[in-house]
Design a protein around this motif. Sequence first.
Motif, short mmCIF file in Angstrom:
data_model
loop_
_atom_site.label_atom_id
_atom_site.label_comp_id
_atom_site.label_asym_id
_atom_site.label_seq_id
_atom_site.Cartn_x
_atom_site.Cartn_y
_atom_site.Cartn_z
N TYR A 23 0.91 -1.15 -0.05
CA TYR A 23 0.03 -0.02 -0.03
C TYR A 23 0.82 1.11 -0.09
CZ TYR A 23 -4.33 -2.81 1.45
OH TYR A 23 -5.33 -3.76 1.41
N VAL A 24 1.87 1.18 0.95
CA VAL A 24 2.87 2.51 0.98
C VAL A 24 3.54 2.76 -0.29
CG1 VAL A 24 4.98 3.37 1.86
CG2 VAL A 24 3.18 2.08 3.49
N LYS A 25 3.98 1.53 -0.74
CA LYS A 25 4.94 1.72 -2.08
C LYS A 25 3.92 2.30 -3.35
CE LYS A 25 7.67 -0.89 -5.40
NZ LYS A 25 8.15 -2.04 -5.83
N LYS A 26 2.71 1.61 -3.45
CA LYS A 26 1.75 1.98 -4.29
C LYS A 26 1.33 3.54 -4.19
CE LYS A 26 -2.68 0.62 -6.40
NZ LYS A 26 -3.64 -0.28 -6.12
N VAL A 27 1.12 4.11 -2.84
CA VAL A 27 0.44 5.50 -2.89
C VAL A 27 2.00 6.35 -3.24
CG1 VAL A 27 -1.37 5.11 -1.40
CG2 VAL A 27 0.79 5.57 -0.26
N GLU A 28 2.78 6.07 -2.54
CA GLU A 28 3.83 7.01 -2.79
C GLU A 28 4.63 7.15 -4.44
OE1 GLU A 28 6.23 7.07 1.54
OE2 GLU A 28 7.03 5.62 0.35
N LEU A 104 -10.32 1.96 -1.48
CA LEU A 104 -9.78 3.31 -0.98
C LEU A 104 -8.33 3.69 -1.26
CD1 LEU A 104 -11.51 3.32 2.54
CD2 LEU A 104 -12.19 4.42 0.46
N VAL A 105 -7.57 2.66 -1.36
CA VAL A 105 -6.07 2.78 -1.61
C VAL A 105 -5.88 3.06 -3.12
CG1 VAL A 105 -3.78 1.75 -1.74
CG2 VAL A 105 -5.08 1.54 0.24
N ASP A 106 -6.89 2.37 -3.86
CA ASP A 106 -6.74 2.46 -5.45
C ASP A 106 -7.28 3.80 -5.77
OD1 ASP A 106 -6.46 1.27 -8.09
OD2 ASP A 106 -8.69 1.46 -8.22
N GLU A 107 -8.41 4.32 -5.11
CA GLU A 107 -8.75 5.85 -5.39
C GLU A 107 -7.94 6.88 -4.93
OE1 GLU A 107 -13.41 4.84 -4.79
OE2 GLU A 107 -12.57 6.02 -3.38
N LEU A 108 -7.09 6.56 -3.83
CA LEU A 108 -6.01 7.68 -3.42
C LEU A 108 -4.95 7.53 -4.40
CD1 LEU A 108 -5.10 9.27 -1.18
CD2 LEU A 108 -3.83 7.35 -0.19
N THR A 109 -4.57 6.48 -5.05
CA THR A 109 -3.37 6.28 -6.07
C THR A 109 -3.87 7.04 -7.39
OG1 THR A 109 -3.95 4.08 -6.58
CG2 THR A 109 -2.29 4.53 -4.80
N LYS A 110 -5.18 6.84 -7.59
CA LYS A 110 -5.63 7.56 -8.81
C LYS A 110 -5.87 9.05 -8.84
CE LYS A 110 -7.64 3.33 -10.96
NZ LYS A 110 -8.86 2.75 -11.26
N GLY A 111 -5.44 9.80 -7.82
CA GLY A 111 -5.64 11.01 -7.62
C GLY A 111 -6.75 11.60 -7.07
N LYS A 112 -7.94 11.01 -6.69
CA LYS A 112 -9.14 11.43 -6.21
C LYS A 112 -8.78 12.50 -5.01
CE LYS A 112 -13.05 8.43 -7.66
NZ LYS A 112 -14.08 7.87 -7.03
N LYS A 113 -9.72 13.36 -5.06
CA LYS A 113 -9.67 14.29 -3.77
C LYS A 113 -10.17 13.51 -2.56
CE LYS A 113 -10.60 18.26 -6.52
NZ LYS A 113 -10.18 19.42 -6.44
N MET A 114 -9.52 13.90 -1.37
CA MET A 114 -9.75 13.24 -0.11
C MET A 114 -11.23 13.10 0.27
SD MET A 114 -8.07 11.34 1.85
CE MET A 114 -6.42 11.58 1.72
N GLU A 115 -11.80 14.31 0.06
CA GLU A 115 -13.37 14.49 0.42
C GLU A 115 -14.10 13.36 -0.51
OE1 GLU A 115 -12.01 18.08 -2.24
OE2 GLU A 115 -11.81 17.33 -0.21
N LYS A 116 -13.83 13.13 -1.53
CA LYS A 116 -14.56 12.09 -2.45
C LYS A 116 -14.24 10.39 -1.83
CE LYS A 116 -15.51 14.31 -6.72
NZ LYS A 116 -16.98 13.98 -7.01
N ILE A 117 -12.90 10.34 -1.67
CA ILE A 117 -12.46 9.26 -1.09
C ILE A 117 -13.27 8.71 0.11
CG2 ILE A 117 -10.62 7.96 -0.14
CD1 ILE A 117 -8.99 9.63 -2.20
N LEU A 118 -13.37 9.74 1.16
CA LEU A 118 -13.99 9.50 2.42
C LEU A 118 -15.26 9.83 2.46
CD1 LEU A 118 -11.21 11.54 4.73
CD2 LEU A 118 -11.32 9.12 3.81
N ARG A 119 -15.98 10.04 1.27
CA ARG A 119 -17.20 9.80 0.96
C ARG A 119 -18.10 11.09 1.76
NH1 ARG A 119 -14.68 6.35 -1.55
NH2 ARG A 119 -15.88 4.78 -2.80
N LYS A 120 -17.46 12.35 1.66
CA LYS A 120 -18.17 13.31 2.26
C LYS A 120 -19.04 14.33 1.63
CE LYS A 120 -14.13 14.18 5.38
NZ LYS A 120 -13.32 15.04 6.14
#
Length: 120
Positions: A23-28, A104-120
Motif C-alpha cells: 500500500y505504501v509503495k503504491k501510494v508513494e 480506497l487505496v486505489d482511489e487515493l493512487t488515482k488522484g481522487k480528492k480526499m473528500e470524495k475518497i472519504l465519502r463526504k
Amino acid sequence: MKPTPEHNERIAKMTFAAVYPHYVKKVESKGRTVEELHEVMHWLTGFDTKKLQELIDENATFEAFFKNANINPNATLITGVICGYRIEEIENPLTKQVRYLDKLVDELTKGKKMEKILRK
C-alpha cells in the motif's frame, strides 16, 4: 466474479503486515503520502497510526485486523470493481471489508480528492 470459500479463507489468513508495505509503495509511487494513506485507513477502521503500527508488529491477520476495527458507517458507499470483484456483490463481510480498503487505496493512487475518497 464471485469470491470462493477458498479465496475468502486466504484473505482472512493474510497478514496486514505483509500487505501494508505494498500500500505504501503504491501510494508513494503515485505522489501521495503515507499520512494520506493513514487518513484513509483511519476513516475506514478507526485505527490511528499507533494502532496500525501495533497491528503490523503483532503480524495481525486481516481477520484480526477487521475484527477490532470500527468500520465507518459510510463504508457501504464504497462501490465498484477492485481486483476483478464488484464490491457490492461480495457476500463475505471480511472479504468485503478488505476490498473496501483496497478500493480506497486505489482511489487515493488515482488522484481522487480526499473528500470524495472519504465519502463526504
